[in-house]
Motif scaffolding. Structure first.
Motif, PDB file in Angstrom:
ATOM      1  N   PRO A  96       0.957  -1.372   0.260  1.00 51.32           N
ATOM      2  CA  PRO A  96      -0.510   0.014  -0.001  1.00 51.32           C
ATOM      3  C   PRO A  96       1.034   1.060  -0.153  1.00 51.32           C
ATOM      4  N   GLU A  97       2.414   1.336   0.539  1.00 46.78           N
ATOM      5  CA  GLU A  97       2.733   2.411   0.680  1.00 46.78           C
ATOM      6  C   GLU A  97       3.182   2.698  -0.375  1.00 46.78           C
ATOM      7  N   ASN A  98       3.200   1.970  -1.299  1.00 49.72           N
ATOM      8  CA  ASN A  98       3.830   2.287  -3.420  1.00 49.72           C
ATOM      9  C   ASN A  98       2.821   2.317  -4.244  1.00 49.72           C
ATOM     10  N   VAL A  99       1.228   2.352  -3.963  1.00 50.18           N
ATOM     11  CA  VAL A  99       0.171   2.567  -4.799  1.00 50.18           C
ATOM     12  C   VAL A  99       0.325   4.312  -5.029  1.00 50.18           C
ATOM     13  N   MET A 100       1.000   5.235  -4.235  1.00 52.27           N
ATOM     14  CA  MET A 100       0.822   6.319  -4.664  1.00 52.27           C
ATOM     15  C   MET A 100       1.581   6.933  -5.690  1.00 52.27           C
ATOM     16  N   PRO A 101       2.898   6.730  -4.859  1.00 54.83           N
ATOM     17  CA  PRO A 101       4.391   7.371  -6.324  1.00 54.83           C
ATOM     18  C   PRO A 101       4.524   5.870  -7.781  1.00 54.83           C
ATOM     19  N   TYR A 102       3.996   4.851  -7.660  1.00 49.32           N
ATOM     20  CA  TYR A 102       3.913   4.062  -8.589  1.00 49.32           C
ATOM     21  C   TYR A 102       2.653   4.854  -9.618  1.00 49.32           C
ATOM     22  N   ALA A 103       1.663   4.643  -9.144  1.00 46.72           N
ATOM     23  CA  ALA A 103       0.181   5.174 -10.000  1.00 46.72           C
ATOM     24  C   ALA A 103       0.969   6.816 -10.626  1.00 46.72           C
ATOM     25  N   LYS A 104       1.701   7.719  -9.722  1.00 45.04           N
ATOM     26  CA  LYS A 104       1.894   8.233 -10.477  1.00 45.04           C
ATOM     27  C   LYS A 104       2.438   8.613 -11.176  1.00 45.04           C
ATOM     28  N   SER A 105       3.460   7.482 -11.140  1.00 46.11           N
ATOM     29  CA  SER A 105       4.880   7.571 -12.446  1.00 46.11           C
ATOM     30  C   SER A 105       4.499   6.494 -13.222  1.00 46.11           C
ATOM     31  N   GLY A 106       2.990   6.197 -13.628  1.00 48.73           N
ATOM     32  CA  GLY A 106       2.624   5.364 -14.882  1.00 48.73           C
ATOM     33  C   GLY A 106       3.335   3.709 -15.209  1.00 48.73           C
ATOM     34  N   ILE A 107       3.837   3.236 -13.216  1.00 50.62           N
ATOM     35  CA  ILE A 107       4.021   2.001 -13.478  1.00 50.62           C
ATOM     36  C   ILE A 107       3.175   1.004 -13.252  1.00 50.62           C
ATOM     37  N   ILE A 108       2.230   1.541 -12.157  1.00 47.18           N
ATOM     38  CA  ILE A 108       0.960   0.627 -12.439  1.00 47.18           C
ATOM     39  C   ILE A 108      -0.168   0.922 -12.873  1.00 47.18           C
ATOM     40  N   ALA A 109      -0.518   0.086 -13.247  1.00 46.89           N
ATOM     41  CA  ALA A 109      -2.148   0.335 -14.368  1.00 46.89           C
ATOM     42  C   ALA A 109      -3.597   0.183 -13.675  1.00 46.89           C
ATOM     43  N   ASP A 110      -4.499   1.203 -14.788  1.00 49.17           N
ATOM     44  CA  ASP A 110      -5.422   0.864 -13.232  1.00 49.17           C
ATOM     45  C   ASP A 110      -6.160  -0.528 -13.432  1.00 49.17           C
ATOM     46  N   LEU A 111      -6.822  -0.817 -12.456  1.00 49.93           N
ATOM     47  CA  LEU A 111      -7.362  -2.213 -12.694  1.00 49.93           C
ATOM     48  C   LEU A 111      -9.177  -1.776 -12.296  1.00 49.93           C
ATOM     49  N   SER A 112      -9.964  -0.831 -12.174  1.00 49.01           N
ATOM     50  CA  SER A 112     -10.469   0.373 -12.077  1.00 49.01           C
ATOM     51  C   SER A 112     -11.941  -1.169 -11.819  1.00 49.01           C
ATOM     52  N   ASP A 113     -12.421  -1.436 -13.685  1.00 50.10           N
ATOM     53  CA  ASP A 113     -12.422  -2.203 -14.676  1.00 50.10           C
ATOM     54  C   ASP A 113     -13.237  -3.458 -14.156  1.00 50.10           C
ATOM     55  N   TYR A 114     -11.597  -3.946 -13.107  1.00 49.10           N
ATOM     56  CA  TYR A 114     -12.063  -5.394 -13.087  1.00 49.10           C
ATOM     57  C   TYR A 114     -13.322  -5.324 -11.589  1.00 49.10           C
ATOM     58  N   VAL A 115     -13.028  -4.797 -11.532  1.00 49.71           N
ATOM     59  CA  VAL A 115     -13.997  -4.935 -10.036  1.00 49.71           C
ATOM     60  C   VAL A 115     -15.504  -4.103  -9.402  1.00 49.71           C
ATOM     61  N   SER A 116     -15.708  -3.714 -11.397  1.00 53.21           N
ATOM     62  CA  SER A 116     -17.084  -2.641 -11.711  1.00 53.21           C
ATOM     63  C   SER A 116     -18.006  -3.185 -13.291  1.00 53.21           C
ATOM     64  N   ASP A 117     -18.727  -3.189 -12.364  1.00 53.21           N
ATOM     65  CA  ASP A 117     -19.621  -3.281 -14.203  1.00 53.21           C
ATOM     66  C   ASP A 117     -19.552  -4.507 -14.931  1.00 53.21           C
ATOM     67  N   ASN A 118     -19.308  -5.576 -14.243  1.00 53.95           N
ATOM     68  CA  ASN A 118     -19.699  -6.642 -14.694  1.00 53.95           C
ATOM     69  C   ASN A 118     -20.846  -7.224 -13.832  1.00 53.95           C
ATOM     70  N   GLU A 119     -21.107  -8.670 -14.352  1.00 50.25           N
ATOM     71  CA  GLU A 119     -22.082  -9.825 -13.625  1.00 50.25           C
ATOM     72  C   GLU A 119     -21.790 -10.781 -12.882  1.00 50.25           C
ATOM     73  N   ILE A 120     -20.584 -10.932 -12.956  1.00 52.07           N
ATOM     74  CA  ILE A 120     -20.684 -11.829 -12.261  1.00 52.07           C
ATOM     75  C   ILE A 120     -19.788 -11.654 -10.677  1.00 52.07           C
ATOM     76  N   PHE A 121     -18.638 -10.816 -10.882  1.00 51.40           N
ATOM     77  CA  PHE A 121     -18.953 -10.657  -9.447  1.00 51.40           C
ATOM     78  C   PHE A 121     -19.255  -9.196  -8.531  1.00 51.40           C
ATOM     79  N   ASP A 122     -18.983  -9.691  -7.717  1.00 52.09           N
ATOM     80  CA  ASP A 122     -20.078  -8.981  -6.640  1.00 52.09           C
ATOM     81  C   ASP A 122     -19.136  -7.556  -5.740  1.00 52.09           C
ATOM     82  N   GLU A 123     -18.764  -6.742  -6.263  1.00 56.64           N
ATOM     83  CA  GLU A 123     -17.723  -5.885  -5.201  1.00 56.64           C
ATOM     84  C   GLU A 123     -17.811  -5.956  -4.009  1.00 56.64           C
TER      85      GLU A 123
END
Length: 438
Positions: A96-123
């Motif tokens: 969790p400590e690395n989320v902000m710097p890695y997100a800002k620097s573009g190292i990690i991908a945005d995975l929001s769509d993997y936990v929303s807008d689908n009929e199978i996974f219940d967030e």
């Protein structure tokens, strides 16, 4: 950032994973791809992930996963080297400590769509705290886009050796009625006995987070802009933790910890109480020769407030991955697939990310701890994520820990140490705030 059209396609692929497909999967659409996954862990955890990866490859026969296990102490350095050389693993452990710097620097991908807008996974069926550790909207941690899927959520509970308790005539507190600090010390004294190699200590070194938070203090103020370690309530909690060894003699000294850590002492039956996370269950099942359970953390007599921390590791997907669909599917499989979660649970590595599985299957397991509810209470009720995960960098926290042993050794009082370290902590915190705003 992917377009909405691509996102829909990715969610459709993930839905197959989250439905728990076995065989066939989406291997045809993934093609013959190889992805890398890098993490760390005990031999038990490595074994679990080999099993989980085999399950994933069966569901996705067109994808091969190269599993890279790195010693925990070397992971950060190796990952930074791979980032610098543009050879980032497709999927890797994210703190969790690395989320902000890695997100800002573009190292990690945005995975929001993997936990929303689908009929199978219940967030709603995943612990909100587990996902929120990987949210960041560019300003505030815990909100906005999701940059990691939870490997686990790790509530830090207080374990105890039931056999030692019985021998010492100590009765553990009821789950809803925690001891006060004074009662904890009294019990720890009864549990402490012997000398030399036969020495039994009442407790392992106490969780400073639990003591500080229960006493109504914290390392930082509410908006995480000011270091508050000179707060008398913080100083009192720090000194109380140190005095468990210095004055009460119920915890191993720093020197003793260096020669034999409390984890092994506990397994050897020579520690009465010790903080643990669910990841220790498997090793306890294999190696502990005594009965054990978990109990609520003691409370400050000033506040009567329960407090402890929960942690966790996430699965990040590299923005640079050439097979990002497959990498994201692996992260989703490991985080949410019911069979994968069941494997992780049954091997004692974690409580399930899926709430219904945690409250049904996990609580029904016939293995220790008996009071499994305590883990869930920490997640739902009195657990907190670590303060340093709310700031852009954690160097200010590293500085605090660099010489806190001087308090535990009695070389400085808690008040002296807090006054000494506060200015440098504030400087580093300010630098992180400025870097975040750049």
């Amino acid at each position: 950032m992917r377009t909405r059209t691509a996102a829909v396609a990715l969610v459709a692929a993930t839905a197959l994973v989250l439905a728990g497909c076995s065989g066939g999967g989406s291997g045809g659409q993934s093609g013959d791809h190889k992805i890398t996954f890098m993490g760390w862990g005990s031999p038990q955890e490595v074994s679990v992930f080999k099993d989980l990866i085999a399950q994933y490859e069966e569901a996705y026969p067109g994808v091969e996963v190269e599993y890279i296990s790195v010693p925990a102490a070397d992971f950060s350095t190796k990952l930074q080297t791979m980032i610098a050389s543009k050879k980032v693993p497709d999927v890797f452990y994210l703190t969790p400590e690395n989320v902000m710097p890695y997100a800002k620097s573009g190292i990690i991908a945005d995975l929001s769509d993997y936990v929303s807008d689908n009929e199978i996974f219940d967030e709603a069926n995943v612990w909100p705290n587990a996902i929120d550790m990987y949210r960041y909207d560019g300003t505030t941690p815990g909100e906005g886009a999701i940059y990691g899927l939870p490997k686990d959520i790790g509530p830090f509970a207080l374990a105890y050796n039931k056999d030692l308790f019985a021998q010492a005539g100590v009765t553990a507190p009821d789950p809803g009625s925690p001891w006060t600090w004074d009662e904890f010390v009294a019990a720890a004294k009864k549990l402490t006995s012997g000398s030399g190699s036969d020495k039994v200590y009442g407790s392992a070194p106490y969780s400073l987070e639990s003591a500080v938070w229960s006493n109504g203090a914290d390392w930082l103020n509410a908006d995480h802009t000011k270091v508050t370690v000179t707060d008398p309530k913080f100083v009192e909690a720090l000194q109380w933790v140190a005095d468990l060894g210095l004055k009460e003699g119920v915890v191993p000294s720093s020197e003793e910890e260096s020669s034999l850590g409390s984890f092994q002492r506990f397994l050897d039956g020579k520690i009465g109480m010790m903080g643990i996370g669910p990841w220790s269950q498997g090793q306890f099942w294999d190696e502990a020769s005594f009965d054990w359970d978990i109990m609520p953390w003691p409370v400050s007599p000033e506040t009567r407030t329960q407090a402890t921390w929960y942690g966790g590791i996430g699965f990040a997907v590299a923005n640079s991955s050439k097979n990002q669909d497959d990498a994201a599917n692996l992260a989703a499989f490991l985080a949410f697939n019911a069979e994968a979660q069941k494997t992780n649970m049954e091997k004692g590595q974690a409580i399930p990310n899926l709430i219904d599985m945690a409250k049904d299957d996990y609580l029904a397991m016939d293995k220790a701890p008996e009071n499994k509810e305590e883990f869930l209470r920490i997640v739902e009720d009195y657990g907190r994520r670590a303060t340093q995960t709310y700031t852009y960098n954690s160097e200010w926290f590293t500085v605090f820990n660099a010489d806190v042993a001087s308090v535990m050794l009695g070389e400085k009082t808690a008040a002296e140490y807090a006054e000494q370290v506060q200015p440098e902590m504030q400087q580093l915190l300010d630098e992180g705030i400025a870097e975040q705003g750049e």
